[in-house]
Design a protein around this motif. Structure first.
Motif, PDB file in Angstrom:
ATOM      1  N   ALA A  60       0.839  -1.209   0.000  1.00  0.00           N
ATOM      2  CA  ALA A  60       0.000   0.000   0.000  1.00  0.00           C
ATOM      3  C   ALA A  60       0.870   1.254   0.000  1.00  0.00           C
ATOM      4  N   GLU A  61       1.952   1.226   0.752  1.00  0.00           N
ATOM      5  CA  GLU A  61       2.867   2.377   0.794  1.00  0.00           C
ATOM      6  C   GLU A  61       3.520   2.580  -0.576  1.00  0.00           C
ATOM      7  N   ASP A  62       3.937   1.493  -1.210  1.00  0.00           N
ATOM      8  CA  ASP A  62       4.532   1.592  -2.548  1.00  0.00           C
ATOM      9  C   ASP A  62       3.526   2.163  -3.543  1.00  0.00           C
ATOM     10  N   ALA A  63       2.284   1.710  -3.476  1.00  0.00           N
ATOM     11  CA  ALA A  63       1.244   2.204  -4.384  1.00  0.00           C
ATOM     12  C   ALA A  63       0.981   3.685  -4.136  1.00  0.00           C
ATOM     13  N   ALA A  64       0.977   4.099  -2.875  1.00  0.00           N
ATOM     14  CA  ALA A  64       0.750   5.512  -2.549  1.00  0.00           C
ATOM     15  C   ALA A  64       1.896   6.375  -3.081  1.00  0.00           C
ATOM     16  N   GLU A  65       3.123   5.895  -2.941  1.00  0.00           N
ATOM     17  CA  GLU A  65       4.273   6.653  -3.457  1.00  0.00           C
ATOM     18  C   GLU A  65       4.219   6.754  -4.976  1.00  0.00           C
ATOM     19  N   ALA A  66       3.847   5.663  -5.651  1.00  0.00           N
ATOM     20  CA  ALA A  66       3.740   5.687  -7.114  1.00  0.00           C
ATOM     21  C   ALA A  66       2.649   6.658  -7.554  1.00  0.00           C
ATOM     22  N   THR A  67       1.535   6.663  -6.842  1.00  0.00           N
ATOM     23  CA  THR A  67       0.443   7.580  -7.164  1.00  0.00           C
ATOM     24  C   THR A  67       0.876   9.024  -6.968  1.00  0.00           C
ATOM     25  N   GLU A  68       1.580   9.284  -5.877  1.00  0.00           N
ATOM     26  CA  GLU A  68       2.070  10.645  -5.615  1.00  0.00           C
ATOM     27  C   GLU A  68       3.024  11.098  -6.721  1.00  0.00           C
ATOM     28  N   TYR A  69       3.909  10.210  -7.156  1.00  0.00           N
ATOM     29  CA  TYR A  69       4.843  10.538  -8.233  1.00  0.00           C
ATOM     30  C   TYR A  69       4.081  10.886  -9.510  1.00  0.00           C
ATOM     31  N   LYS A  70       3.079  10.070  -9.853  1.00  0.00           N
ATOM     32  CA  LYS A  70       2.300  10.308 -11.072  1.00  0.00           C
ATOM     33  C   LYS A  70       1.516  11.613 -10.990  1.00  0.00           C
ATOM     34  N   LEU A  71       0.990  11.927  -9.812  1.00  0.00           N
ATOM     35  CA  LEU A  71       0.268  13.195  -9.650  1.00  0.00           C
ATOM     36  C   LEU A  71       1.209  14.389  -9.788  1.00  0.00           C
TER      37      LEU A  71
END
Length: 83
Positions: A60-71
């Motif tokens: 979940a933390e990895d997915a949140a970081e990836a989402t933040e990067y994409k945003l």
């Protein structure tokens, strides 16, 4: 109160039955061993569940970081566009 009195009577009766039975060290040992095995099994299950939950949290933390990067990347792209 009536239920408490009934529970007390049952407990007292069970204690009297236990006192009337001869002490059996082997049976006590086997019961302790069964309890220890059951406790270990519960502990292993708890540990496995904790490990699984830790992995879910890391994912979940990895997915949140990836989402933040994409945003962040999308925001930079939008700012660079001329309207």
């Amino acid at each position: 109160a009536k239920a408490d009195a009934h529970t007390y009577a049952q407990t007292h009766h069970q204690e009297q039955q236990l006192q009337q039975q001869p002490y059996n060290r082997d049976e006590e040992y086997l019961q302790a061993k069964r309890s220890a095995v059951e406790t270990l099994a519960i502990g292993r299950g708890t540990l496995e569940a904790s490990v699984g939950q830790g992995e879910q949290l890391r994912n979940a933390e990895d997915a949140a970081e990836a989402t933040e990067y994409k945003l962040d990347r999308a925001t930079r792209l939008l700012r660079g566009m001329t309207w």
